[in-house]
Design an enzyme around this catalytic site. Structure first.
Site, PDB file in Angstrom:
ATOM      1  N   HIS A  64       0.793  -1.227   0.000  1.00 39.55           N
ATOM      2  CA  HIS A  64       0.000   0.000   0.000  1.00 39.55           C
ATOM      3  C   HIS A  64       0.824   1.274   0.000  1.00 39.55           C
ATOM      4  O   HIS A  64       0.270   2.366  -0.144  1.00 39.55           O
ATOM      5  CB  HIS A  64      -1.065   0.010   1.093  1.00 39.55           C
ATOM      6  CG  HIS A  64      -0.694  -0.643   2.377  1.00 39.55           C
ATOM      7  ND1 HIS A  64      -0.704   0.012   3.561  1.00 39.55           N
ATOM      8  CD2 HIS A  64      -0.308  -1.920   2.657  1.00 39.55           C
ATOM      9  CE1 HIS A  64      -0.327  -0.818   4.524  1.00 39.55           C
ATOM     10  NE2 HIS A  64      -0.078  -1.985   3.995  1.00 39.55           N
ATOM     11  N   HIS A  93       6.614   6.793   5.273  1.00 38.34           N
ATOM     12  CA  HIS A  93       6.035   6.273   4.034  1.00 38.34           C
ATOM     13  C   HIS A  93       5.454   7.439   3.245  1.00 38.34           C
ATOM     14  O   HIS A  93       5.407   8.566   3.738  1.00 38.34           O
ATOM     15  CB  HIS A  93       4.967   5.215   4.357  1.00 38.34           C
ATOM     16  CG  HIS A  93       3.843   5.774   5.161  1.00 38.34           C
ATOM     17  ND1 HIS A  93       3.808   5.716   6.541  1.00 38.34           N
ATOM     18  CD2 HIS A  93       2.730   6.461   4.796  1.00 38.34           C
ATOM     19  CE1 HIS A  93       2.723   6.329   6.983  1.00 38.34           C
ATOM     20  NE2 HIS A  93       2.042   6.798   5.951  1.00 38.34           N
ATOM     21  N   HIS A  95       2.481   9.063   0.312  1.00 36.52           N
ATOM     22  CA  HIS A  95       1.181   9.013  -0.361  1.00 36.52           C
ATOM     23  C   HIS A  95       1.309   9.828  -1.640  1.00 36.52           C
ATOM     24  O   HIS A  95       1.885  10.926  -1.623  1.00 36.52           O
ATOM     25  CB  HIS A  95       0.086   9.616   0.527  1.00 36.52           C
ATOM     26  CG  HIS A  95      -0.092   8.871   1.813  1.00 36.52           C
ATOM     27  ND1 HIS A  95      -0.976   7.817   1.946  1.00 36.52           N
ATOM     28  CD2 HIS A  95       0.528   8.996   3.010  1.00 36.52           C
ATOM     29  CE1 HIS A  95      -0.901   7.337   3.188  1.00 36.52           C
ATOM     30  NE2 HIS A  95       0.006   8.038   3.858  1.00 36.52           N
TER      31      HIS A  95
HETATM   32  C1  SG4 Z   1       0.681   3.264   5.583  1.00 33.97           C
HETATM   33  O1  SG4 Z   1      -0.132   2.299   4.975  1.00 33.97           O
HETATM   34  C2  SG4 Z   1       1.793   2.588   6.391  1.00 33.97           C
HETATM   35  O2  SG4 Z   1       2.454   1.636   5.626  1.00 33.97           O
HETATM   36  C3  SG4 Z   1       1.242   1.935   7.658  1.00 33.97           C
HETATM   37  O3  SG4 Z   1       2.347   1.472   8.440  1.00 33.97           O
HETATM   38  C4  SG4 Z   1       0.488   2.998   8.446  1.00 33.97           C
HETATM   39  O4  SG4 Z   1      -0.034   2.418   9.648  1.00 33.97           O
HETATM   40  C5  SG4 Z   1      -0.644   3.540   7.605  1.00 33.97           C
HETATM   41  O5  SG4 Z   1      -0.124   4.107   6.418  1.00 33.97           O
HETATM   42  C6  SG4 Z   1      -1.389   4.653   8.332  1.00 33.97           C
HETATM   43  O6  SG4 Z   1      -0.460   5.664   8.715  1.00 33.97           O
HETATM   44  O7  SG4 Z   1       0.444   7.862   8.828  1.00 33.97           O
HETATM   45  N1  SG4 Z   1      -1.031   7.356   6.871  1.00 33.97           N
HETATM   46  S1  SG4 Z   1      -0.763   7.157   8.428  1.00 33.97           S
HETATM   47  O8  SG4 Z   1      -1.952   7.530   9.162  1.00 33.97           O
HETATM   48  O9  SG4 Z   1       1.533   3.419  10.965  1.00 33.97           O
HETATM   49  C7  SG4 Z   1       0.577   2.665  10.839  1.00 33.97           C
HETATM   50  C8  SG4 Z   1       2.404   0.158   8.774  1.00 33.97           C
HETATM   51  O10 SG4 Z   1       1.568  -0.619   8.400  1.00 33.97           O
HETATM   52  C9  SG4 Z   1      -0.046   2.028  12.012  1.00 33.97           C
HETATM   53  C10 SG4 Z   1       3.564  -0.212   9.615  1.00 33.97           C
HETATM   54 ZN    ZN Z   2       0.439   7.999   5.778  1.00 37.56          ZN
END
Ligand code: SG4
Ligand code: ZN
Length: 261
Positions: A64, A93, A95
């Site tokens: 994702h 990460h 977006h």
């Molecule tokens: C991304 O999918 C990351 O890969 C997730 O990290 C993350 O979840 C998720 O986004 C939501 O994070 O900053 N966009 S956000 O609100 O950090 C978490 C993992 O799956 C729990 C480790």
């Molecule tokens: Zn995020």
């Protein structure tokens, strides 16, 4: 294990609430930050530590997003500003969107940026990132907005050329630059204090309402070509992950603060 978000039509963000009621809550992210509605407050200095050390960083396609982690015991730490305690870096990460006119999750004055970087930190007192997810002050996420331009950003030199090696879901590589974390998440001192902040959620299921968001006001830049490199990775359903941003959610009376700089 957290559920895998899908951004394609069949299980788009608008239906996440069917399975995850929290995604329909009143403290959801992202939001549209309207500058005329923000409340200016003087916070103490937002402090970074361990951020300029060298860190061996790993880059993964988790189906994702492109995620960068470090398992270094001296992980970067943040404290001060709108947060009362010490928070430990877990991962960052990105977006992005189908084209350069969209891609950021938070908007400013209804303007989308081309990409957004999220650096996720968990509250040290809770002992682990998993344990922190059970507390409403469990996470702080730093958000950095990127605008696509013609000029390439040297910060991405060690990243984009290696994305073709992680197109498959679950694949990962070691980044050949031990200062990549510092370059991506340590803003210069002046920009570091210039931010919006608000209470919100994870932007993917289960949309937990446990995040103090800190969005830096000063946008960064990335070239069109560097940004295009992200859109080639595969998503969990085998198609190209051309976009992975959640649309903005209702503010529902929340106040967005801006640090007085
Ligand atoms: C991304 O999918 C990351 O890969 C997730 O990290 C993350 O979840 C998720 O986004 C939501 O994070 O900053 N966009 S956000 O609100 O950090 C978490 C993992 O799956 C729990 C480790
Ligand atoms: Zn995020």
């Amino acid at each position: 294990e957290l559920p895998v978000p899908r951004y394609q039509v069949r299980s788009s963000p608008s239906s996440w609430g069917d399975d995850y009621k929290t995604c329909l809550g009143k403290f959801q992210s992202p939001i549209d930050i309207r500058e005329k509605d923000v409340t200016t407050v003087s916070f103490t200095q937002l402090e970074f530590s361990n951020v300029n050390n060298s860190h061996t960083a790993y880059m993964t396609n988790n189906g994702h997003t492109v995620m960068i982690q470090s398992f270094d015991p001296n992980a970067p730490l943040i404290s001060g500003g709108p947060i009362n305690d010490t928070y430990v870096f877990q991962q960052l990460h990105f977006h992005w969107g189908q084209n350069d006119n969209l891609g950021s999750e938070d908007l400013i004055n209804n303007h989308s940026f081309s990409m957004e970087l999220h650096a996720v930190f968990w509250k040290k007192d809770y002992g682990s990132s998993e344990a922190a997810l059970k507390h409403d002050d469990g996470l702080t996420v730093l958000g950095y907005l990127y605008q696509a331009t013609d000029k390439s950003n040297p910060v991405f030199d060690s990243i984009t050329w290696q994305i073709p090696d992680i197109t498959g879901v679950g694949s990962n590589i070691t980044i050949n630059d031990t200062s990549v974390l510092s370059k991506l998440i340590a803003p210069d001192l002046a920009s570091a204090q210039n931010y919006f902040t608000y209470r919100g959620s994870l932007t993917t299921p289960p949309c937990l309402e446990i995040v103090q968001w800190i969005d830096f006001v000063q946008p960064q830049y990335i070239s069109h070509e560097q940004l295009a490199a992200f859109r080639i990775i595969q998503s969990t359903d085998g198609t190209n992950l051309t976009h992975n941003f959640r649309p903005v959610q209702p503010l529902d009376g929340r106040i967005v603060y801006r640090n007085n700089v």
